[in-house]
Design an enzyme around this catalytic site. Structure first.
Site, PDB file in Angstrom:
ATOM      1  N   LEU A 217       0.855  -1.170   0.000  1.00  0.00           N
ATOM      2  CA  LEU A 217       0.000   0.000   0.000  1.00  0.00           C
ATOM      3  C   LEU A 217       0.904   1.237   0.000  1.00  0.00           C
ATOM      4  CD1 LEU A 217      -3.221   0.293   2.164  1.00  0.00           C
ATOM      5  CD2 LEU A 217      -2.004   2.260   1.261  1.00  0.00           C
TER       6      LEU A 217
ATOM      7  N   GLU B 236       1.895   4.214  -3.035  1.00  0.00           N
ATOM      8  CA  GLU B 236       1.729   4.624  -4.433  1.00  0.00           C
ATOM      9  C   GLU B 236       3.050   4.934  -5.116  1.00  0.00           C
ATOM     10  OE1 GLU B 236      -2.076   4.589  -2.536  1.00  0.00           O
ATOM     11  OE2 GLU B 236      -0.211   5.571  -1.918  1.00  0.00           O
TER      12      GLU B 236
ATOM     13  N   GLN C  85      -5.150   2.966  -6.918  1.00  0.00           N
ATOM     14  CA  GLN C  85      -6.500   2.520  -6.591  1.00  0.00           C
ATOM     15  C   GLN C  85      -7.547   3.631  -6.671  1.00  0.00           C
ATOM     16  OE1 GLN C  85      -7.776   0.783  -2.513  1.00  0.00           O
ATOM     17  NE2 GLN C  85      -7.095  -0.957  -3.769  1.00  0.00           N
TER      18      GLN C  85
ATOM     19  N   ASP D 102      -7.566  10.029  -5.578  1.00  0.00           N
ATOM     20  CA  ASP D 102      -7.419  10.790  -4.341  1.00  0.00           C
ATOM     21  C   ASP D 102      -6.126  10.447  -3.598  1.00  0.00           C
ATOM     22  OD1 ASP D 102     -10.697  11.513  -3.935  1.00  0.00           O
ATOM     23  OD2 ASP D 102     -10.175   9.684  -5.019  1.00  0.00           O
TER      24      ASP D 102
ATOM     25  N   HIS E 256     -12.738  10.295  -2.040  1.00  0.00           N
ATOM     26  CA  HIS E 256     -13.047   9.334  -3.095  1.00  0.00           C
ATOM     27  C   HIS E 256     -13.731  10.015  -4.270  1.00  0.00           C
ATOM     28  CE1 HIS E 256     -12.469   6.732   0.417  1.00  0.00           C
ATOM     29  NE2 HIS E 256     -12.119   5.794  -0.450  1.00  0.00           N
TER      30      HIS E 256
END
Length: 735
Positions: free
Chosen positions: A463, A465, A487, A490, A535
């Site tokens: 996890l 980026e 994913q 945001d 999101h």
């Protein structure tokens, strides 16, 4: 886990000792080897000194030295294999480059900024190394970002070993700058200063290298200072080795980096560990910095004379010279002769570099290599009609993105897919035993890929980026075609460093000798009814402001399929934005177009003909614009022409201009906030270049200048709705 360390007492002893001992090596170095080590160390120092002189004469514009690091770096260059292993150095690594075979003249050409500078053609400042011949990958000024590139490169080497058919797959201009040969035991070298170990990408790279047992040698060149900040401020306890020692699968060595014999031994052990497939290695070399951080810095402002004098006693050149004298390998006359020859070599190299022509200030040349010149994804020749098949079932955007990924992975064995949660299951045995169905992404767009292609080609990332994009850079440089997923848009921000400073710049900064054509898929946007602040974000204008990366933003299933295929096959990095609200919308569904359907970049789609005004938009605003245009026609007879840009960089200026000349009125609409949004550039260009064709001001419709709220009644006010577009159409027609 293997470990070779130097205790604090031994480090203290090595600090006061003027020379190393041959007995510190398990296998004594030959006299010829030791002479070569000293020659390369002295060559590096004298090249530094020549640059310093040229800077003070205002003949070059920047200087940063590798002085004090020479023993560690020459050892690395002589033990590792030029053109075989892979190198991701940082700006102190002059001696490494010289040991690998780069010449002093080539280094000085970069200092001058000459057109013939093989590293960058005058585009990068000195000490930004690059050489495809020697597998030295183009380096940026950002600290520790290269750690993830080295990890990705090591992954690619392993992948090619396991998938030799992938190495034979070449497209575009790959063979010009890629060496896809693989040996099964190559090592990726990466270096950084002790201050850079504070960066998150350093820790992310250790994480992946450890988990995957990758053949990466991490080299920490610890000279005690990050510009003026001492090591104990950057690193808890002042010693990075103590912090990393519990990472599994590593070989660790903490050494006196001014002792050439100890350095050679450390690199021999580390390379053997990595080549045997045991995992990564970590060499922590205690070196010195006899000069200031750069010529823009004055270390006398923060270092006392006593500390600088103590460093001078550990100078690796003096220590190696004393070793040669004590062991009778060279006498004073022999050392003087060697140094005289090197001095003359550097002087002649500098003279040739100063005479070398400078780059021409030609705009076309400056823009060269921002994008690939050999495979143009904007070419109309790419356009293919959907295949006629018996399958006429309409599918969603999510379905056709998944279908495209499967098509392309079947076609090209170089493609790997990874990101957070993209695999069906990281515990593959659960799939094989039928215990789980598999996830395949939070939106299910990669469902079934791992099941079909295996865990070697489709896998979950940590996890993190930056880890995803940074590894993709290293893989793409090495010859693979990574298609990775962030994913949610945001959470793209930790990866912006990699996207802005590395992925998009690799080709231009290296003057076309390196490139990293990865595809980064990103779910984006709001209208989710409860998506809220984290999101629902849009921010595409931030990335369209970055040269070197293509930006794609489809609004329907067929376009998503054709544009994704073009993105994967083109030779540029691509940010592929997928609007989450459109994944499974009724609007925009289409039949499967076949495995070769492609759409060129920079070609807008006219989704509605009109004569009264032009509406330029993209993404989720396309179906909303159609609703508004239909209402305006029903109630007022207004004929609105709607252009769906489909790609934002490049965008179809010709289509916009043609439509505006016809209608004389234009609205630019987008989902992101109004101020500083993507539409501002379009509106400015229309007003500038099409002023005489306009009968009314250019109008923009966009979100409020705030964040998207959780409560749907607030979201509806914040984001542009069909009614807002309708009101804008009516008002502009009446102007």
């Amino acid at each position: 886990m293997a470990r070779s360390t130097v205790s604090a007492a031994e480090r203290s002893k090595s600090t006061s000792s003027p020379s190393p001992s041959l007995n510190s090596s398990q296998e004594a170095l030959s006299p010829e080897r030791l002479i070569e080590i000293y020659r390369l160390m002295y060559l590096s120092r004298r090249t530094d000194d020549r640059e310093i002189m040229l800077k003070r004469q205002q003949k070059i514009f920047f200087q940063i030295s590798g002085a004090g690091h020479e023993a560690l770096l020459v050892a690395a260059g002589l033990v590792l294999k030029s053109g075989y292993d892979w190198f991701f150095p940082y700006y102190r690594d002059r001696a490494l480059c010289l040991a690998l075979g780069v010449t002093a003249e080539e280094l000085l050409l970069q200092a001058v900024g000459a057109a013939a500078d093989p590293a960058s053609g005058g585009r990068q400042m000195p000490s930004h190394w690059s050489s495809p011949q020697h597998h030295i990958v183009s380096q940026s000024s950002a600290t520790s970002t290269q750690c993830l590139h080295a990890v990705g490169c090591a992954e690619a080497g392993r992948y090619f070993t396991r998938h030799p058919e992938a190495a034979a797959k070449q497209e575009g201009d790959y063979r010009q700058w890629r060496d896809v040969t693989f040996h099964g035991d190559e090592v990726a070298y990466v270096s950084l200063g002790e201050g850079s170990t504070s960066q998150g990408e350093f820790w992310e790279s250790l994480n992946t290298a450890s988990n995957e047992k990758l053949p990466v040698i991490f080299v920490i060149e610890d000279n005690g200072y990050a510009i003026s900040v001492p090591v104990e401020v950057n690193t808890p306890g002042g010693n990075i080795s103590k912090l990393v020692q519990n990472f599994p699968n590593f070989h660790f060595a903490e050494i006196d980096g001014t002792d050439p014999v100890a350095c050679v031994r450390a690199f021999e052990e580390a390379a053997a560990w990595c080549r045997a497939g045991n995992g990564p290695a970590f060499i922590h070399g205690h070196v010195i910095r006899p000069y200031s951080h750069s010529l823009s810095d004055d270390d006398r402002l923060y270092r006392p004379e006593s500390e600088r004098n103590a460093d001078a006693l550990r100078d690796p050149l003096s220590k190696t010279q004393m070793l040669l004298l004590r062991e009778g390998i060279l006498d004073a006359a022999g050392i003087n002769q060697l140094e005289k020859e090197v001095d003359e070599e550097v002087r002649q190299a500098a003279d040739r570099a100063m005479r070398s022509p400078l780059p021409q200030p030609d705009k076309a040349e400056i823009l060269k290599h921002v994008y690939s010149e050999n495979y143009d994804p904007t070419s109309p020749a790419l356009a293919t009609a959907p295949a006629r098949t018996a399958d006429s079932q309409e599918r969603t955007m999510a379905d056709l993105i998944n279908a495209c990924l499967k098509d392309e992975m079947r076609r090209d064995p170089r493609i790997v897919v990874f990101g957070e949660d993209v695999a069906d299951s990281s515990r593959e045995e659960y799939l094989k035993q039928g215990l789980v169905k598999g996830k395949g992404g939070v939106f299910k767009l990669t469902a079934g890929l791992q099941t079909e292609f295996g865990s070697g080609r489709v896998f979950n990332s940590p996890l993190a980026e930056a880890n995803i994009v940074g590894r993709a850079v290293g893989m793409a440089v090495r010859g693979m075609k990574p298609v990775v997923e962030i994913q949610f848009f945001d959470y793209i921000w930790p990866a912006v460093h990699q996207l802005r400073n590395e992925l998009s710049l690799m080709r231009w900064r290296s003057n076309g000798t390196w490139a990293s054509p990865a595809v980064v898929r990103v779910p984006i946007g709001g209208y989710l009814t409860g998506g809220s602040v984290y999101h629902s974000q849009s921010g595409e204008s931030i990335f369209t402001h970055t040269p070197g990366i293509r930006i794609v933003f489809p609004s329907n299933a067929l376009d998503a399929n054709g544009l994704l295929r073009t993105a994967i096959r083109c030779d540029d990095p691509v940010l592929f934005f997928e609007h989450k609200r459109l994944y499974r919308e009724t609007y925009g569904r289409a039949a499967y177009p076949g495995p070769d359907y492609m759409i060129p970049f920079g070609k807008a789609a006219k989704v509605r003909e009109g004569k009264d005004l032009t509406l330029v938009t993209y993404g989720a605003l396309v179906p909303r614009a159609l609703q508004a245009a239909q209402k305006a026609h029903r109630e007022h007879g207004i004929e609105t022409e709607i252009l769906d840009l489909r790609t934002l960089n490049p965008y179809d200026w010709e289509a916009i201009a043609e439509s505006v000349r016809k209608t004389s009125r234009v609205i630019v609409a987008h989902e992101d906030m109004l101020s500083w949004g993507y539409g501002a550039e379009l509106a400015a260009r229309i007003a500038d270049e099409l002023f005489h064709d306009l009968d009314a001001p250019v109008k923009r419709i966009a979100a409020m200048d705030t964040f998207v709220a959780y409560q749907p009644i607030l979201e509806d006010v914040i984001l542009p709705q069909p009614e807002d577009i309708y009101q804008g159409i009516v008002a502009l027609k009446q102007f």
